[in-house]
Design a protein around this motif. Sequence first.
Motif, mmCIF file in Angstrom:
data_model
loop_
_atom_site.group_PDB
_atom_site.id
_atom_site.type_symbol
_atom_site.label_atom_id
_atom_site.label_comp_id
_atom_site.label_asym_id
_atom_site.label_seq_id
_atom_site.Cartn_x
_atom_site.Cartn_y
_atom_site.Cartn_z
ATOM 1 N N ASN A 190 -8.771 30.150 -81.182
ATOM 2 C CA ASN A 190 -9.927 29.356 -81.605
ATOM 3 C C ASN A 190 -9.505 27.998 -82.152
ATOM 4 O O ASN A 190 -10.114 26.977 -81.837
ATOM 5 N N LYS A 191 -8.475 27.983 -82.964
ATOM 6 C CA LYS A 191 -7.988 26.726 -83.542
ATOM 7 C C LYS A 191 -7.490 25.784 -82.454
ATOM 8 O O LYS A 191 -7.788 24.588 -82.476
ATOM 9 N N VAL A 192 -6.753 26.314 -81.491
ATOM 10 C CA VAL A 192 -6.222 25.473 -80.413
ATOM 11 C C VAL A 192 -7.353 24.903 -79.568
ATOM 12 O O VAL A 192 -7.334 23.726 -79.197
ATOM 13 N N ILE A 193 -8.373 25.713 -79.281
ATOM 14 C CA ILE A 193 -9.505 25.235 -78.470
ATOM 15 C C ILE A 193 -10.263 24.131 -79.199
ATOM 16 O O ILE A 193 -10.609 23.104 -78.610
ATOM 17 N N VAL A 194 -10.486 24.319 -80.501
ATOM 18 C CA VAL A 194 -11.202 23.311 -81.276
ATOM 19 C C VAL A 194 -10.392 22.017 -81.366
ATOM 20 O O VAL A 194 -10.932 20.919 -81.204
ATOM 21 N N GLU A 195 -9.101 22.129 -81.597
ATOM 22 C CA GLU A 195 -8.261 20.939 -81.706
ATOM 23 C C GLU A 195 -8.113 20.214 -80.374
ATOM 24 O O GLU A 195 -7.943 19.010 -80.347
ATOM 25 N N PHE A 196 -8.181 20.942 -79.271
ATOM 26 C CA PHE A 196 -8.045 20.303 -77.964
ATOM 27 C C PHE A 196 -9.224 19.385 -77.684
ATOM 28 O O PHE A 196 -9.061 18.286 -77.170
ATOM 29 N N GLY A 197 -10.432 19.811 -78.035
ATOM 30 C CA GLY A 197 -11.611 18.972 -77.838
ATOM 31 C C GLY A 197 -12.083 18.979 -76.397
ATOM 32 O O GLY A 197 -12.039 19.992 -75.714
ATOM 33 N N ASP A 198 -12.532 17.796 -75.949
ATOM 34 C CA ASP A 198 -13.039 17.704 -74.583
ATOM 35 C C ASP A 198 -12.023 17.035 -73.680
ATOM 36 O O ASP A 198 -10.901 16.754 -74.071
ATOM 37 N N ILE A 199 -12.433 16.753 -72.470
ATOM 38 C CA ILE A 199 -11.505 16.323 -71.431
ATOM 39 C C ILE A 199 -11.654 14.838 -71.090
ATOM 40 O O ILE A 199 -11.003 14.351 -70.176
ATOM 41 N N GLU A 200 -12.483 14.106 -71.851
ATOM 42 C CA GLU A 200 -12.776 12.717 -71.503
ATOM 43 C C GLU A 200 -11.538 11.821 -71.578
ATOM 44 O O GLU A 200 -11.361 10.953 -70.732
ATOM 45 N N GLU A 201 -10.687 12.018 -72.566
ATOM 46 C CA GLU A 201 -9.472 11.202 -72.659
ATOM 47 C C GLU A 201 -8.561 11.442 -71.458
ATOM 48 O O GLU A 201 -7.967 10.503 -70.915
ATOM 49 N N ILE A 202 -8.463 12.685 -71.054
ATOM 50 C CA ILE A 202 -7.622 13.017 -69.893
ATOM 51 C C ILE A 202 -8.210 12.401 -68.646
ATOM 52 O O ILE A 202 -7.497 11.847 -67.803
ATOM 53 N N ARG A 203 -9.536 12.450 -68.518
ATOM 54 C CA ARG A 203 -10.208 11.847 -67.356
ATOM 55 C C ARG A 203 -9.909 10.348 -67.302
ATOM 56 O O ARG A 203 -9.644 9.801 -66.250
ATOM 57 N N GLN A 204 -9.948 9.686 -68.456
ATOM 58 C CA GLN A 204 -9.678 8.252 -68.498
ATOM 59 C C GLN A 204 -8.222 7.954 -68.161
ATOM 60 O O GLN A 204 -7.927 6.990 -67.456
ATOM 61 N N GLU A 205 -7.293 8.768 -68.662
ATOM 62 C CA GLU A 205 -5.882 8.570 -68.357
ATOM 63 C C GLU A 205 -5.590 8.764 -66.874
ATOM 64 O O GLU A 205 -4.759 8.081 -66.297
ATOM 65 N N MET A 206 -6.290 9.730 -66.257
ATOM 66 C CA MET A 206 -6.084 9.994 -64.837
ATOM 67 C C MET A 206 -6.904 9.037 -63.977
ATOM 68 O O MET A 206 -6.820 9.061 -62.758
ATOM 69 N N ASP A 207 -7.722 8.173 -64.627
ATOM 70 C CA ASP A 207 -8.550 7.184 -63.943
ATOM 71 C C ASP A 207 -9.502 7.850 -62.955
ATOM 72 O O ASP A 207 -9.620 7.448 -61.800
ATOM 73 N N LEU A 208 -10.183 8.899 -63.431
ATOM 74 C CA LEU A 208 -11.162 9.600 -62.611
ATOM 75 C C LEU A 208 -12.559 9.165 -63.029
ATOM 76 O O LEU A 208 -12.812 8.923 -64.205
ATOM 77 N N PRO A 209 -13.496 9.068 -62.089
ATOM 78 C CA PRO A 209 -14.858 8.685 -62.457
ATOM 79 C C PRO A 209 -15.530 9.791 -63.249
ATOM 80 O O PRO A 209 -15.191 10.959 -63.113
ATOM 81 N N ASP A 210 -16.477 9.411 -64.062
ATOM 82 C CA ASP A 210 -17.244 10.379 -64.859
ATOM 83 C C ASP A 210 -18.187 11.137 -63.945
ATOM 84 O O ASP A 210 -19.025 10.553 -63.266
ATOM 85 N N SER A 211 -18.070 12.457 -63.900
ATOM 86 C CA SER A 211 -18.876 13.259 -62.982
ATOM 87 C C SER A 211 -20.349 13.232 -63.362
ATOM 88 O O SER A 211 -21.209 13.296 -62.491
ATOM 89 N N ASN A 212 -20.668 13.124 -64.662
ATOM 90 C CA ASN A 212 -22.076 13.052 -65.054
ATOM 91 C C ASN A 212 -22.707 11.775 -64.548
ATOM 92 O O ASN A 212 -23.858 11.775 -64.130
ATOM 93 N N HIS A 213 -21.944 10.676 -64.578
ATOM 94 C CA HIS A 213 -22.460 9.408 -64.064
ATOM 95 C C HIS A 213 -22.704 9.508 -62.567
ATOM 96 O O HIS A 213 -23.728 9.054 -62.065
ATOM 97 N N ARG A 214 -21.801 10.132 -61.861
ATOM 98 C CA ARG A 214 -21.953 10.304 -60.404
ATOM 99 C C ARG A 214 -23.161 11.175 -60.096
ATOM 100 O O ARG A 214 -23.942 10.866 -59.196
ATOM 101 N N LYS A 215 -23.338 12.258 -60.831
ATOM 102 C CA LYS A 215 -24.485 13.135 -60.619
ATOM 103 C C LYS A 215 -25.782 12.403 -60.928
ATOM 104 O O LYS A 215 -26.784 12.605 -60.256
ATOM 105 N N SER A 216 -25.774 11.546 -61.949
ATOM 106 C CA SER A 216 -26.965 10.782 -62.289
ATOM 107 C C SER A 216 -27.302 9.793 -61.172
ATOM 108 O O SER A 216 -28.469 9.602 -60.834
ATOM 109 N N GLU A 217 -26.270 9.167 -60.583
ATOM 110 C CA GLU A 217 -26.507 8.254 -59.460
ATOM 111 C C GLU A 217 -27.100 8.996 -58.269
ATOM 112 O O GLU A 217 -28.021 8.500 -57.617
#
Length: 139
Positions: free
Chosen positions: A51-78
Amino acid sequence: MKRLTAHINKLFETLPETEQTKIVREEIIRDLEEKVADLIEEGKSEEDAINKVIVEFGDIEEIRQEMDLPDSNHRKSELARLNLGFSLWGSGLIIALFVFINFYYTPHVVWFIYPAFAVAWWPLSMFYHLHRKKLEGRE
């Protein structure tokens, strides 16, 4: 540890399945498992450590930005916006066809309104879908 792997896989399911994302996912899982093992050695229970590791990990947005991937929610909204536009034009053309057929063949009876109501559900459902995507993007 299965719960940890399932959590990371759930976070990564919005990303495109490429070799880079596979490598990053495996690396993250390995690092988090090591952190869980360290916390267990320090005296925490396995459940608390996960539980502690999952909470400390957080979300994946920083990793997405580092990998230079588009935001999937933005694509779905388009895509939802595009679907709404297509449904508006399509239903407008279908209703115009009904109006033409009605007044050309039977001008004394106005019947086009009935199929027009049925066709109007298409853009209405696409509008609801777009609205739901916008609300999901705010969260």
